[in-house]
Design a protein around this motif. Structure first.
Motif, short mmCIF file in Angstrom:
data_model
loop_
_atom_site.label_atom_id
_atom_site.label_comp_id
_atom_site.label_asym_id
_atom_site.label_seq_id
_atom_site.Cartn_x
_atom_site.Cartn_y
_atom_site.Cartn_z
N UNK A 57 71.59 17.21 22.64
CA UNK A 57 70.80 18.41 22.37
C UNK A 57 70.63 18.57 20.85
N UNK A 58 69.53 18.05 20.36
CA UNK A 58 69.25 18.07 18.91
C UNK A 58 69.01 19.50 18.44
N UNK A 59 68.29 20.27 19.23
CA UNK A 59 67.88 21.62 18.81
C UNK A 59 69.07 22.56 18.64
N UNK A 60 70.12 22.39 19.46
CA UNK A 60 71.25 23.32 19.41
C UNK A 60 72.54 22.71 18.88
N UNK A 61 72.47 21.54 18.31
CA UNK A 61 73.67 20.86 17.82
C UNK A 61 74.17 21.51 16.53
N UNK A 62 75.43 21.97 16.51
CA UNK A 62 75.97 22.56 15.28
C UNK A 62 76.33 21.51 14.23
N UNK A 63 76.35 20.24 14.62
CA UNK A 63 76.76 19.16 13.71
C UNK A 63 75.65 18.74 12.75
N UNK B 134 62.69 21.04 25.33
CA UNK B 134 63.85 21.87 24.99
C UNK B 134 64.62 21.33 23.79
N UNK B 135 64.19 20.20 23.23
CA UNK B 135 64.88 19.64 22.07
C UNK B 135 66.04 18.75 22.42
N UNK B 136 66.03 18.18 23.64
CA UNK B 136 67.09 17.26 24.06
C UNK B 136 66.61 15.83 23.90
#
Length: 140
Positions: free
Chosen positions: A42-48, A68-70
């Motif tokens: 999940x690129x859109x929600x990745x905190x890293x 969805x940005x995955x």
């Protein structure tokens, strides 16, 4: 933790792996064992990921990123599940490393006066050559 470079480390929990049956070589094994890997990140929600890297990664991945940005990476190159897992993970890491590199902005340049003159001279010579090929009326 999966180390991408000096600044970025991914948590293993951010990566989801699904195993499906692969097409291609493998004999009877291909019909029985799910060796192909679908890696989801999940690129859109990745905190890293820092925001600029996230934007470049989505652009680089193109059609492999869902609405969805995955990011979905499919690996079925090898006959074993373990090698396909390693291949998918390595491709993800390589894609993120590529997104970390910032492109150098292009500075527009203008042709020099000498290069303009060379271009016009060569055009003149080419025109003269073509002019010599024409058949003038009445010289047949």
């Amino acid at each position: 933790m999966i180390r991408v470079n000096a600044e970025i480390e991914l948590d293993e929990r951010e990566i989801q792996e699904d195993f499906v049956r692969a097409s291609g070589p493998g004999g009877q094994n291909v019909n029985k064992v799910s060796t192909a890997v679908q890696l989801r990140f999940d690129v859109a929600r990745s905190p890293s990921l820092p925001e600029p890297v996230r934007v470049r990664l989505i652009a680089l991945a193109g059609r492999r990123v869902t609405q969805d940005g995955v990011l979905i990476i499919e690996a079925e190159r090898y006959r074993s599940q373990r090698r396909n897992r390693d291949d998918a993970l390595e491709r993800l890491i390589e894609l993120i490393r590529e997104a970390c590199e910032v492109d150098k902005p292009r500075r527009p340049t203008r042709p020099t006066l000498a290069s303009k003159k060379r271009r016009l001279d060569s055009k003149q010579r080419r025109g003269e050559t073509k002019k010599l090929r024409t058949v003038k009326p009445g010289t047949d």
